[in-house]
Write an enzyme that holds these catalytic residues in place. Structure first.
Site, PDB file in Angstrom:
ATOM      1  N   ASP A  58     -85.808  -7.287 -72.353  1.00  0.00           N
ATOM      2  CA  ASP A  58     -85.849  -5.821 -72.230  1.00  0.00           C
ATOM      3  C   ASP A  58     -86.455  -5.209 -73.490  1.00  0.00           C
ATOM      4  O   ASP A  58     -86.676  -3.995 -73.547  1.00  0.00           O
ATOM      5  CB  ASP A  58     -84.465  -5.246 -71.898  1.00  0.00           C
ATOM      6  CG  ASP A  58     -83.447  -5.470 -72.995  1.00  0.00           C
ATOM      7  OD1 ASP A  58     -83.738  -6.224 -73.954  1.00  0.00           O
ATOM      8  OD2 ASP A  58     -82.343  -4.890 -72.907  1.00  0.00           O
ATOM      9  N   SER A  59     -86.764  -6.048 -74.487  1.00  0.00           N
ATOM     10  CA  SER A  59     -87.536  -5.584 -75.649  1.00  0.00           C
ATOM     11  C   SER A  59     -88.865  -5.003 -75.188  1.00  0.00           C
ATOM     12  O   SER A  59     -89.523  -4.283 -75.943  1.00  0.00           O
ATOM     13  CB  SER A  59     -87.767  -6.746 -76.628  1.00  0.00           C
ATOM     14  OG  SER A  59     -88.277  -7.871 -75.934  1.00  0.00           O
ATOM     15  N   ASP A  97     -84.257 -10.622 -68.373  1.00  0.00           N
ATOM     16  CA  ASP A  97     -83.222  -9.976 -69.176  1.00  0.00           C
ATOM     17  C   ASP A  97     -82.633  -8.813 -68.387  1.00  0.00           C
ATOM     18  O   ASP A  97     -83.358  -7.876 -68.018  1.00  0.00           O
ATOM     19  CB  ASP A  97     -83.898  -9.443 -70.452  1.00  0.00           C
ATOM     20  CG  ASP A  97     -82.958  -9.341 -71.620  1.00  0.00           C
ATOM     21  OD1 ASP A  97     -81.788  -9.747 -71.487  1.00  0.00           O
ATOM     22  OD2 ASP A  97     -83.410  -8.869 -72.677  1.00  0.00           O
ATOM     23  N   LYS A 127     -80.519 -13.332 -68.320  1.00  0.00           N
ATOM     24  CA  LYS A 127     -79.795 -13.242 -69.593  1.00  0.00           C
ATOM     25  C   LYS A 127     -79.058 -11.910 -69.613  1.00  0.00           C
ATOM     26  O   LYS A 127     -79.581 -10.911 -69.125  1.00  0.00           O
ATOM     27  CB  LYS A 127     -80.758 -13.315 -70.774  1.00  0.00           C
ATOM     28  CG  LYS A 127     -80.081 -13.080 -72.124  1.00  0.00           C
ATOM     29  CD  LYS A 127     -81.004 -13.326 -73.284  1.00  0.00           C
ATOM     30  CE  LYS A 127     -81.825 -12.132 -73.682  1.00  0.00           C
ATOM     31  NZ  LYS A 127     -81.024 -10.948 -74.059  1.00  0.00           N
ATOM     32  N   GLU A 129     -76.156  -9.509 -72.226  1.00  0.00           N
ATOM     33  CA  GLU A 129     -75.526  -9.390 -73.544  1.00  0.00           C
ATOM     34  C   GLU A 129     -74.009  -9.281 -73.426  1.00  0.00           C
ATOM     35  O   GLU A 129     -73.514  -8.650 -72.490  1.00  0.00           O
ATOM     36  CB  GLU A 129     -76.079  -8.145 -74.262  1.00  0.00           C
ATOM     37  CG  GLU A 129     -77.573  -8.207 -74.514  1.00  0.00           C
ATOM     38  CD  GLU A 129     -78.124  -6.962 -75.224  1.00  0.00           C
ATOM     39  OE1 GLU A 129     -77.332  -6.075 -75.607  1.00  0.00           O
ATOM     40  OE2 GLU A 129     -79.357  -6.895 -75.390  1.00  0.00           O
ATOM     41  N   GLU A 196     -78.343 -13.712 -82.026  1.00  0.00           N
ATOM     42  CA  GLU A 196     -79.308 -12.821 -82.684  1.00  0.00           C
ATOM     43  C   GLU A 196     -78.720 -12.229 -83.955  1.00  0.00           C
ATOM     44  O   GLU A 196     -77.618 -11.682 -83.963  1.00  0.00           O
ATOM     45  CB  GLU A 196     -79.707 -11.686 -81.723  1.00  0.00           C
ATOM     46  CG  GLU A 196     -80.656 -10.685 -82.385  1.00  0.00           C
ATOM     47  CD  GLU A 196     -81.397  -9.779 -81.427  1.00  0.00           C
ATOM     48  OE1 GLU A 196     -81.255  -9.933 -80.190  1.00  0.00           O
ATOM     49  OE2 GLU A 196     -82.135  -8.905 -81.922  1.00  0.00           O
TER      50      GLU A 196
HETATM   51  O1  KIV Z   1     -85.108  -8.486 -75.190  1.00  0.00           O
HETATM   52  C1  KIV Z   1     -85.401  -9.457 -75.887  1.00  0.00           C
HETATM   53  O2  KIV Z   1     -86.577  -9.717 -76.184  1.00  0.00           O
HETATM   54  C2  KIV Z   1     -84.320 -10.296 -76.375  1.00  0.00           C
HETATM   55  C3  KIV Z   1     -84.661 -11.307 -77.414  1.00  0.00           C
HETATM   56  C4  KIV Z   1     -84.806 -10.653 -78.716  1.00  0.00           C
HETATM   57  C5  KIV Z   1     -83.682 -12.413 -77.452  1.00  0.00           C
HETATM   58  O3  KIV Z   1     -83.221 -10.136 -75.964  1.00  0.00           O
END
Ligand code: KIV
Length: 298
Positions: A58-59, A97, A127, A129, A196
């Site tokens: 989600d970055s 994510d 993924k 959090e 992280e």
């Molecule tokens: O969103 C993302 O790119 C991440 C990574 C930094 C692990 O969660």
């Protein structure tokens, strides 16, 4: 435009990577290389060099869409980019994510959104959090047949609760909580977890303590694998680069150089030159001019 044909006798880098390969790599002590990816050309390039996994993080909200943080990212935005990555990458494990509020509201909603990553996004795993507070959700997603990667330490979706992008786990209590959460996530069935921005010694300790592979970002070299945001390591994003990023290229600088050169060429009429121009044969051109002249006098 070329496409990659399916081939049973592919070289090792093109063999489909799975969550089982993650586990095997940890058992053999072989580091896992993961990068984020958000689009088709990047996925193609990552596929061709044999990356183990691509995280559609989600970055993307920050490095591709220009949001201030990852909080505004939606399911639709994530799925749009997941599909692009899935079209370009056939070998790496693809991990989607889960964005903010796609898994926190209810377990049912989390399972349904996780399923969309596989059904509509072409991902192989998701993924999310969080630690102990997410165990019911993680178990429910896994029981739906969807592999889950955990994410502990600095969890960017909690930026407002954490008060900024600060390293985590730097007190005895905080380090202990992260270790406990890692054990909870392992027990809940996560196939791997991201650590992280935590102290390197803590990340190494956790990596030795749990059987699932840890993937570090700003967590030192003692993790079982590493991940970086692809725009950071390529120098593609010039807003802010965290201290732990190693820049392997300066694509932002290279883009500015190329754009500047293009502008000068256009202004000086150097571009387009003959080699970039389509010609009409002289005979056809003269016939054309002749026809236009006749039309004018009709
Ligand atoms: O969103 C993302 O790119 C991440 C990574 C930094 C692990 O969660």
């Amino acid at each position: 435009m070329s496409t990659i044909a399916p081939d049973a006798n592919l070289p090792a880098v093109y063999k489909k990577k799975t969550i089982q390969n993650f586990r095997q790599k940890k058992e053999r002590g072989e580091p896992i290389a993961m990068l984020t990816g958000y689009d088709y050309p990047t996925a193609l390039a990552l596929d061709r060099v044999g990356i183990d996994a691509i995280l559609v993080g989600d970055s993307l909200g920050m490095v591709v869409l220009g949001y201030e943080n990852t909080v505004p990212v939606t399911m639709e935005e994530m799925l749009h980019h997941c599909r692009a990555v899935a079209r370009g990458a056939r070998s790496p494990l693809l991990i989607g994510d889960m964005p903010f509020m796609s898994y926190q509201v209810s377990v049912e909603m989390a399972v349904s959104n996780a399923g969309r990553f596989l059904q509509e996004g072409g991902m192989h795993a998701v993924k999310l959090e969080g630690g102990r507070e997410r165990l019911d959700t993680i178990r429910a997603i896994i029981s739906g047949g969807i592999p889950v990667m955990g994410h502990l330490g600095l969890t960017p979706q909690s930026i407002h609760a954490l008060g900024g992008y600060h390293p985590q786990g730097r007190t005895t209590a905080a380090a202990r909580r992260i270790l406990e959460d890692a054990l909870f996530l392992e027990e809940a069935g996560c196939f791997s977890l991201v650590l992280e921005s935590v102290p390197a010694r803590l990340a190494e300790f956790i990596s030795k303590r749990i059987s699932i592979p840890t993937i570090g970002i700003g967590a030192g070299s003692g993790c079982d694998g590493q991940v970086l945001v692809v725009h950071d390591m390529l120098g593609f994003f010039d807003r802010f680069t965290p201290k732990f990023v190693k820049k392997y290229a300066d694509l932002h600088g290279e883009m500015q150089r190329a754009f500047g050169e293009y502008i000068s060429d256009v202004v000086a009429r150097r571009y387009p030159s003959r080699e970039h121009t389509v010609e009409i044969p002289e005979k056809e051109w003269q016939l054309f001019l002749g026809e236009i002249a006749v039309d004018k006098h009709k």
